[in-house]
Design a protein around this motif. Structure first.
Motif, PDB file in Angstrom:
ATOM      1  N   VAL A  43      -4.330  62.107  -2.038  1.00 56.54           N
ATOM      2  CA  VAL A  43      -4.213  62.985  -3.196  1.00 56.54           C
ATOM      3  C   VAL A  43      -4.268  62.158  -4.471  1.00 56.54           C
ATOM      4  O   VAL A  43      -4.039  60.956  -4.458  1.00 56.54           O
ATOM      5  CB  VAL A  43      -2.887  63.786  -3.171  1.00 56.54           C
ATOM      6  N   VAL A  97       0.260  68.645  -4.723  1.00 56.36           N
ATOM      7  CA  VAL A  97      -0.778  67.650  -5.014  1.00 56.36           C
ATOM      8  C   VAL A  97      -0.598  67.178  -6.461  1.00 56.36           C
ATOM      9  O   VAL A  97      -0.714  67.976  -7.385  1.00 56.36           O
ATOM     10  CB  VAL A  97      -2.183  68.262  -4.797  1.00 56.36           C
ATOM     11  N   LEU A 102      -7.580  66.698  -3.486  1.00 56.74           N
ATOM     12  CA  LEU A 102      -6.972  66.511  -2.169  1.00 56.74           C
ATOM     13  C   LEU A 102      -8.100  66.276  -1.185  1.00 56.74           C
ATOM     14  O   LEU A 102      -9.023  67.085  -1.077  1.00 56.74           O
ATOM     15  CB  LEU A 102      -6.166  67.752  -1.754  1.00 56.74           C
TER      16      LEU A 102
END
Length: 143
Positions: A43, A97, A102
């Motif tokens: 992430v 995130v 992601l």
């Protein structure tokens, strides 16, 4: 004696400058994470260095999600993402995130992917096939 000091000063300045330049040119290193389900993911993407680091490895991930504002296209961070395998109803990812990207390696199958930002929930279904990557951009109404 003065010549030796000058020589050492030049060598030190050049060597230090080269080490500094090498640090600047290297993209930010990212740590590969593993969800409790065993899914490998990355992430981030805040700043040019992080984005470049993720771009460099995105081919290694078969699920690539981006979070942005619908009208402006501005990237978003702190999006809550939940990924559920539709066949087994098992949750394979559930995280916040911290950047607009992601990357995940999901087993082949069909998934429900939900993203929540400031109370707005967007959901899509993704089918992951062997040796094929899927990309999806979640476009939220608000910044």
């Amino acid at each position: 004696m003065k010549a030796n000091r000058l020589f050492l000063a030049i060598v030190f300045a050049l060597g230090g400058g080269l080490a500094f330049a090498a640090q600047i040119e290297q993209p930010a290193a990212k740590t590969v994470m593993h969800a409790p389900s065993g899914v490998k993911y990355l992430v981030g993407g805040v700043g040019d260095d992080e984005k470049a680091a993720l771009d460099a490895v995105k081919a290694d991930y078969n699920c690539r999600l981006t979070f942005a504002v619908k009208m402006s296209g501005a990237y978003l961070a702190d999006v809550t993402v939940r990924v559920v395998n539709l066949a087994s109803q098992a949750e394979v990812l559930n995280l916040v995130v911290p950047g607009p990207f992601l990357l995940a390696n999901l087993p082949a199958g069909k998934y429900s992917v939900s993203a929540v930002y400031r109370g707005e929930m967007l959901t899509t279904e993704l089918t992951i096939k062997a040796n094929q990557a899927r990309e999806h951009v979640f476009r939220f109404a608000q910044e």
